[in-house]
Design an enzyme around this catalytic site. Structure first.
Site, short mmCIF file in Angstrom:
data_model
loop_
_atom_site.label_atom_id
_atom_site.label_comp_id
_atom_site.label_asym_id
_atom_site.label_seq_id
_atom_site.Cartn_x
_atom_site.Cartn_y
_atom_site.Cartn_z
N ASN A 26 70.99 -61.30 -11.98
CA ASN A 26 69.93 -62.22 -12.39
C ASN A 26 70.38 -63.63 -12.02
OD1 ASN A 26 68.08 -63.81 -13.76
ND2 ASN A 26 68.78 -63.22 -15.81
N LYS A 28 68.77 -66.33 -12.26
CA LYS A 28 68.17 -67.37 -13.11
C LYS A 28 67.64 -68.50 -12.24
CE LYS A 28 71.18 -65.77 -16.75
NZ LYS A 28 71.87 -66.02 -18.01
N HIS A 113 63.89 -61.35 -21.24
CA HIS A 113 65.26 -61.89 -21.28
C HIS A 113 65.36 -62.85 -22.47
CE1 HIS A 113 68.83 -64.15 -20.23
NE2 HIS A 113 69.15 -63.15 -19.42
N GLU A 115 66.62 -65.65 -22.75
CA GLU A 115 66.32 -67.05 -22.44
C GLU A 115 64.81 -67.31 -22.46
OE1 GLU A 115 68.67 -67.29 -18.88
OE2 GLU A 115 70.49 -67.22 -20.09
N GLU A 181 71.53 -56.87 -24.18
CA GLU A 181 72.26 -58.12 -23.94
C GLU A 181 72.42 -58.89 -25.25
OE1 GLU A 181 71.88 -59.46 -19.58
OE2 GLU A 181 70.20 -60.29 -20.66
N GLY A 187 76.49 -65.64 -21.13
CA GLY A 187 77.00 -66.93 -20.65
C GLY A 187 78.15 -67.51 -21.46
N SER A 219 78.14 -61.70 -19.94
CA SER A 219 79.51 -62.01 -19.50
C SER A 219 80.22 -60.85 -18.80
CB SER A 219 80.34 -62.51 -20.70
OG SER A 219 79.79 -63.70 -21.21
P1 PGA Z 1 75.89 -63.76 -17.88
O1 PGA Z 1 74.30 -63.60 -18.03
O2 PGA Z 1 76.38 -62.60 -17.08
O3 PGA Z 1 76.06 -65.07 -17.17
O4 PGA Z 1 76.45 -63.76 -19.26
C1 PGA Z 1 73.73 -62.34 -18.28
C2 PGA Z 1 72.23 -62.45 -18.32
O5 PGA Z 1 71.72 -63.49 -18.75
O6 PGA Z 1 71.52 -61.51 -17.93
#
Ligand code: PGA
Length: 255
Positions: A26, A28, A113, A115, A181, A187, A219
């Site tokens: 992803n 982003k 997601h 976010e 997640e 992150g 992560s």
């Molecule tokens: P990350 O993000 O691997 O940077 O922790 C995972 C995600 O948001 O799908």
């Protein structure tokens, strides 16, 4: 090389049959056209054996989708969207529909997601409608769920995640991928310990049944990927930061 999506995930009589992993990146809101170099590198790194072991998916920003599918769409890497509108078309400035993603060469679409759930107040109902829109367009929705740190601290993690799944899974038929997640792991560089991951994945498996791929996200890095994949029930990963560099992403594919 022919593109193929293998969706065969079967648990027969409680035995988890061999499942082809899905390793999904992803991007982003990262990536300019120069990011095509990373795709070129990744494609060159991938061996036929990697493509046999895992479906590899990149969800770039929509600005790059057609560029990437035009250049690399015949290769082993699949492409997807990061979000879609629940409707097919309309006066929705700034949004993208599942049909448009499909038309641009996508095979999958991430929905729900954290976010978006947190930053845009997306509800489970909206996530479910988006997943249904993805199905209608012929895309595989990747439905994200996960608890906050606060919910984990008060021992509500599995209830929250199961409730999210129950309310955000599409009612349409077709393949669905679930991505667990935990928000506190996205992150942050922190990942759940094995016991937590096993417990959450088993609860999710019980809810979604045996025929769905369940990914872990948060992560995932080359150095912890093998450890995460050793947890029973993990059928792949959703990767943010480490999907931006070909070497890092390949390290996870090869783990
Ligand atoms: P990350 O993000 O691997 O940077 O922790 C995972 C995600 O948001 O799908």
């Amino acid at each position: 090389m022919l593109r193929h999506v293998t969706s065969v995930t079967i648990i027969i009589g409680g035995v988890d049959a061999v499942v082809k992993r899905l390793i999904a990146g992803n991007w982003k809101m990262f990536g300019l056209r120069s990011a095509c170099n990373e795709l070129e590198k990744l494609q060159n790194m991938m061996t036929p054996r990697d493509a046999e072991r895992a479906d590899v998916l990149i969800c770039p920003p929509p600005t790059l989708l057609t560029t990437l599918t035009d250049r690399y769409g015949e290769g082993p890497i699949l492409f997807g969207g990061q979000d879609c509108h629940p409707l097919e078309y309309g006066a929705f400035t700034g949004d993208v529909s599942a049909e448009q993603l499909k038309d641009a060469g996508a095979t999958h679409c991430i929905v729900g997601h954290s976010e978006r759930r947190q930053g845009y107040s997306e509800t489970n109902t909206l996530v479910r409608r988006k997943a249904e829109a993805a199905h209608r367009a012929g895309l595989v929705p990747i439905v994200c769920v996960g608890e906050t740190r606060g919910e984990r601290v008060v021992c509500q993690a599995s209830q929250v995640v199961i409730a999210q799944i129950e309310a955000s899974m599409p009612t349409t038929s077709g393949e669905v991928v679930v991505a667990y997640e935990p928000i506190w792991a996205v992150g942050t560089g922190v990942i759940p310990d094995n016991e937590t991951l096993e417990e959450m994945l088993s609860a999710i498996r019980e809810t979604v049944g045996g025929d769905r791929r369940i990914l872990y996200g948060g992560s995932v890095k080359p150095h912890n990927a093998a450890h995460i994949f050793s947890v029973p029930q993990v059928n792949g990963a959703l990767i943010g930061g480490a999907s931006l560099k070909a070497e890092d992403f390949y390290g996870i594919i090869a783990a």
